[in-house]
Write an enzyme that holds these catalytic residues in place. Structure first.
Site, PDB file in Angstrom:
ATOM      1  N   LYS A  97     -70.938  72.787  63.449  1.00  0.00           N
ATOM      2  CA  LYS A  97     -71.663  72.066  64.509  1.00  0.00           C
ATOM      3  C   LYS A  97     -71.238  70.600  64.494  1.00  0.00           C
ATOM      4  O   LYS A  97     -71.141  69.987  63.423  1.00  0.00           O
ATOM      5  CB  LYS A  97     -73.178  72.201  64.306  1.00  0.00           C
ATOM      6  CG  LYS A  97     -73.982  71.452  65.394  1.00  0.00           C
ATOM      7  CD  LYS A  97     -75.417  71.906  65.490  1.00  0.00           C
ATOM      8  CE  LYS A  97     -76.321  71.398  64.390  1.00  0.00           C
ATOM      9  NZ  LYS A  97     -76.407  69.931  64.272  1.00  0.00           N
ATOM     10  N   ASP A  99     -73.172  72.174  59.488  1.00  0.00           N
ATOM     11  CA  ASP A  99     -73.087  70.880  60.167  1.00  0.00           C
ATOM     12  C   ASP A  99     -71.939  70.048  59.616  1.00  0.00           C
ATOM     13  O   ASP A  99     -71.751  69.961  58.398  1.00  0.00           O
ATOM     14  CB  ASP A  99     -74.374  70.091  59.889  1.00  0.00           C
ATOM     15  CG  ASP A  99     -75.176  69.861  61.145  1.00  0.00           C
ATOM     16  OD1 ASP A  99     -74.621  69.939  62.255  1.00  0.00           O
ATOM     17  OD2 ASP A  99     -76.386  69.600  61.007  1.00  0.00           O
ATOM     18  N   ASP A 153     -77.328  69.112  58.500  1.00  0.00           N
ATOM     19  CA  ASP A 153     -77.249  67.909  57.659  1.00  0.00           C
ATOM     20  C   ASP A 153     -78.658  67.375  57.400  1.00  0.00           C
ATOM     21  O   ASP A 153     -78.843  66.454  56.595  1.00  0.00           O
ATOM     22  CB  ASP A 153     -76.331  66.846  58.271  1.00  0.00           C
ATOM     23  CG  ASP A 153     -76.738  66.434  59.665  1.00  0.00           C
ATOM     24  OD1 ASP A 153     -77.712  66.978  60.198  1.00  0.00           O
ATOM     25  OD2 ASP A 153     -76.075  65.538  60.235  1.00  0.00           O
ATOM     26  N   SER A 154     -79.669  68.010  58.019  1.00  0.00           N
ATOM     27  CA  SER A 154     -81.058  67.722  57.663  1.00  0.00           C
ATOM     28  C   SER A 154     -81.308  68.061  56.194  1.00  0.00           C
ATOM     29  O   SER A 154     -82.340  67.665  55.634  1.00  0.00           O
ATOM     30  CB  SER A 154     -82.022  68.500  58.572  1.00  0.00           C
ATOM     31  OG  SER A 154     -81.655  69.866  58.634  1.00  0.00           O
ATOM     32  N   GLU A 198     -71.884  66.773  66.256  1.00  0.00           N
ATOM     33  CA  GLU A 198     -72.761  65.893  67.044  1.00  0.00           C
ATOM     34  C   GLU A 198     -71.919  64.995  67.947  1.00  0.00           C
ATOM     35  O   GLU A 198     -71.094  64.224  67.453  1.00  0.00           O
ATOM     36  CB  GLU A 198     -73.621  65.027  66.120  1.00  0.00           C
ATOM     37  CG  GLU A 198     -74.686  65.813  65.395  1.00  0.00           C
ATOM     38  CD  GLU A 198     -75.737  64.929  64.724  1.00  0.00           C
ATOM     39  OE1 GLU A 198     -75.777  63.709  64.970  1.00  0.00           O
ATOM     40  OE2 GLU A 198     -76.526  65.496  63.933  1.00  0.00           O
ATOM     41  N   GLU A 249     -81.126  68.510  71.710  1.00  0.00           N
ATOM     42  CA  GLU A 249     -82.289  68.077  70.919  1.00  0.00           C
ATOM     43  C   GLU A 249     -83.053  66.967  71.634  1.00  0.00           C
ATOM     44  O   GLU A 249     -82.464  65.944  72.043  1.00  0.00           O
ATOM     45  CB  GLU A 249     -81.800  67.599  69.540  1.00  0.00           C
ATOM     46  CG  GLU A 249     -82.932  67.103  68.641  1.00  0.00           C
ATOM     47  CD  GLU A 249     -82.549  66.969  67.170  1.00  0.00           C
ATOM     48  OE1 GLU A 249     -81.423  67.375  66.789  1.00  0.00           O
ATOM     49  OE2 GLU A 249     -83.388  66.470  66.403  1.00  0.00           O
TER      50      GLU A 249
HETATM   51  O1  KIV Z   1     -79.494  69.264  60.862  1.00  0.00           O
HETATM   52  C1  KIV Z   1     -80.303  69.939  61.528  1.00  0.00           C
HETATM   53  O2  KIV Z   1     -81.317  70.427  61.024  1.00  0.00           O
HETATM   54  C2  KIV Z   1     -80.048  70.089  62.955  1.00  0.00           C
HETATM   55  C3  KIV Z   1     -81.062  70.842  63.770  1.00  0.00           C
HETATM   56  C4  KIV Z   1     -82.268  70.015  63.998  1.00  0.00           C
HETATM   57  C5  KIV Z   1     -80.502  71.322  65.061  1.00  0.00           C
HETATM   58  O3  KIV Z   1     -79.054  69.642  63.442  1.00  0.00           O
END
Ligand code: KIV
Length: 269
Positions: A116, A87, A48-49, A118, A185
């Site tokens: 993924k 994500d 989600d970055s 969180e 992280e």
């Molecule tokens: O969204 C992302 O880039 C991440 C990584 C930093 C693990 O969750």
């Protein structure tokens, strides 16, 4: 010919047992996915970055399921031989089981092999349902960026003994509920080491020291496209920002000088 064999979920535990580190890089588009497909990187994460690296937002909170799905489709098309994780963005699984499962269905149908998530607190029922539905889950603990407001900024987490006990309990809970791997992280290296030793599933670190089962970096950070971003854990493998500006400037200079295109670069009648 790809340099590595495509990973499957059972490979993750074998890689932990054989102590062969896992290498993960974020990716959001087909151009870089094509490059990564030919690299020795083991798995790709449509993080989600993307909200920050691709859309210019200042946090991951602006990401939504459609954004992640579009980037997942682009990466899946260009890197068919890489294990692909997508994500679950901000609040996607916090609006009830049905909404959460619909978000996950969208990402898996877009080409993700795993999702993924969180945090585990408040997500346990859904995580169990997802893993029991045959969808691999990668947990994410420590500095979970979707919690930036609750954390009061992007800060190293689990510094106190109490927070470290809670982190270990959360990691064990992800494993108990069927997660196949865990991202940790920005946590102190000694607690990351302890967690990696306590879990049978691999722990992939970012800012979590070297005593874990693999590492992940954000592609733009690794390639040096983000010159102002220099957290302690980041190693830049290219000065992409300056090298790309240099290439654009050379193109500009050639156009202005009338040396591009040459006769060979022009069609003849
Ligand atoms: O969204 C992302 O880039 C991440 C990584 C930093 C693990 O969750």
């Amino acid at each position: 010919m790809p340099k590595t064999k495509k990973l499957t979920v059972p490979d993750f535990k074998s890689r932990k047992l054989s102590r062969e580190k896992l290498v993960m890089v974020t990716c959001y588009d087909s151009s870089f996915a094509r490059v990564l497909e030919e690299s020795t990187v083991d798995l790709l994460l449509v993080g989600d970055s993307a909200a920050m690296t691709m859309h210019g937002h200042d946090s991951t909170i602006q990401a939504d399921v459609e954004m992640i799905a579009i980037h997942t489709m682009a990466v899946a098309r260009a890197a068919p031989n890489k294990f692909l994780v997508a994500d679950l963005p901000f609040l996607a699984i916090r609006k009830g089981m049905l909404a959460g499962m619909e978000a996950i269905e969208r990402l898996v149908k877009a080409g993700a092999h795993a999702v993924k998530i969180e945090g585990i607190r408040g997500n346990a029922e859904l995580v169990r349902h997802v893993t029991e539905s045959g969808i691999p889950v990668m947990g994410h603990l420590g500095l979970t960026p979707q919690f930036v407001n609750a954390f009061g900024g992007m800060k190293v987490q689990a510094k106190s003994a109490e927070e470290q006990d809670r982190l270990l309990a959360d990691a064990l809970e992800f494993e108990r509920l069927g997660a196949f791997s865990l991202v940790l992280e920005c946590v102190p290296a000694d607690i990351a080491k302890k967690i990696a030793a306590a879990l049978a599933i691999p722990v992939i670190g970012i800012g979590a020291g070297v005593d874990v089962d693999g590492q992940v970096l954000v592609l733009q950070d690794l390639l040096g496209f983000n010159p102002g971003f220099k957290p302690k854990f980041l190693r830049q493998y290219l000065n992409g920002y300056e090298q790309f500006i240099g290439a654009f400037d050379r193109f500009g200079a050639d156009v202005r000088a009338g040396t591009y295109p040459s006769k060979e670069e022009s069609y003849q009648g």
